[in-house]
Design a protein around this motif. Structure first.
Motif, PDB file in Angstrom:
ATOM      1  N   GLY A 131      29.642 -15.702 -15.036  1.00 27.25           N
ATOM      2  CA  GLY A 131      30.854 -14.831 -14.852  1.00 27.25           C
ATOM      3  C   GLY A 131      31.272 -14.796 -13.446  1.00 27.25           C
ATOM      4  N   GLY A 132      32.363 -14.217 -13.201  1.00 26.32           N
ATOM      5  CA  GLY A 132      32.356 -13.324 -11.460  1.00 26.32           C
ATOM      6  C   GLY A 132      32.362 -14.686 -10.376  1.00 26.32           C
ATOM      7  N   GLU A 133      33.287 -14.665  -9.464  1.00 24.79           N
ATOM      8  CA  GLU A 133      33.475 -15.024  -8.146  1.00 24.79           C
ATOM      9  C   GLU A 133      32.779 -14.929  -7.439  1.00 24.79           C
ATOM     10  OE1 GLU A 133      37.148 -17.237  -5.795  1.00 24.79           O
ATOM     11  OE2 GLU A 133      37.709 -16.281  -8.119  1.00 24.79           O
ATOM     12  N   GLU A 134      32.192 -15.240  -6.184  1.00 20.93           N
ATOM     13  CA  GLU A 134      31.621 -14.163  -5.120  1.00 20.93           C
ATOM     14  C   GLU A 134      32.393 -15.290  -3.653  1.00 20.93           C
ATOM     15  OE1 GLU A 134      29.578 -13.523  -8.519  1.00 20.93           O
ATOM     16  OE2 GLU A 134      29.189 -15.120  -7.829  1.00 20.93           O
ATOM     17  N   VAL A 135      33.096 -14.847  -2.446  1.00 20.53           N
ATOM     18  CA  VAL A 135      33.243 -15.394  -1.694  1.00 20.53           C
ATOM     19  C   VAL A 135      32.498 -14.592  -0.485  1.00 20.53           C
ATOM     20  CG1 VAL A 135      35.176 -15.636  -0.022  1.00 20.53           C
ATOM     21  CG2 VAL A 135      35.253 -16.069  -2.749  1.00 20.53           C
ATOM     22  N   GLY A 136      31.786 -15.705   0.335  1.00 17.35           N
ATOM     23  CA  GLY A 136      31.137 -15.232   1.710  1.00 17.35           C
ATOM     24  C   GLY A 136      29.414 -14.972   1.753  1.00 17.35           C
ATOM     25  N   TRP A 137      28.908 -15.475   1.931  1.00 19.54           N
ATOM     26  CA  TRP A 137      27.358 -15.354   2.084  1.00 19.54           C
ATOM     27  C   TRP A 137      27.141 -14.247   1.161  1.00 19.54           C
ATOM     28  CZ3 TRP A 137      23.889 -18.261   0.938  1.00 19.54           C
ATOM     29  CH2 TRP A 137      22.138 -18.089   1.486  1.00 19.54           C
ATOM     30  N   GLN A 138      27.301 -12.957   2.388  1.00 17.56           N
ATOM     31  CA  GLN A 138      26.322 -11.769   1.437  1.00 17.56           C
ATOM     32  C   GLN A 138      26.146 -11.611   0.038  1.00 17.56           C
ATOM     33  OE1 GLN A 138      24.012 -10.337   3.085  1.00 17.56           O
ATOM     34  NE2 GLN A 138      24.109 -12.158   5.071  1.00 17.56           N
TER      35      GLN A 138
END
Length: 139
Positions: A43-50
């Motif tokens: 689950g989840g959604e991450e945006v951006g390299w960090q």
């Protein structure tokens, strides 16, 4: 076609790093831009390299004895953008509990500075992974 082979090589490196839970290899594979994204089987959604890197670090911290295989169904590569679809199959332990998984996956790549880099990784939600994590959080 050379682009297909180049993208395939990046994909193969990604899955070797994933199976080894070797997060230090990811910068070789992933773009480090602010627009990269991932949607993991937990689950989840991450945006951006960090954020993307942090999500892989969290997964590596929760899992052991991981093995992931990627069965590619489609690979399409243009001049500067490519994508592949297929299935991830694997096994591992989350909080010491053995799981097996299979999910659909889409990976997107972009040519940056003459090299292909992953910019998006999206899998189906894994009910097995979510169940183990939910029980772990409740305990």
């Amino acid at each position: 076609m050379p682009s297909d082979d180049e993208v395939r090589a990046v994909s193969d490196r990604f899955y070797r790093a994933l199976s080894a839970l070797d997060i230090d290899q990811l910068p070789e594979v992933w773009s480090q831009s602010a627009d990269v994204t991932t949607m993991h089987p937990m689950g989840g959604e991450e945006v951006g390299w960090q954020e993307v890197r942090r999500s892989f670090e969290q997964a590596a911290g929760a899992m052991t004895d991981v093995h992931v295989e990627f069965d590619r169904a489609t690979l399409v590569a243009g001049d500067d953008l490519a994508y592949e679809t297929g299935r991830e199959r694997g096994r591992g332990k989350i909080a010491g509990e053995q799981i097996e998984f299979e999910q659909r996956v889409t990976n997107v790549y972009r040519r940056e500075g003459g090299r292909w880099k992953m910019i998006h990784h999206h899998t189906d939600i894994s009910p097995q992974m979510v169940d183990v994590l939910t029980r772990r959080q409740a305990a």
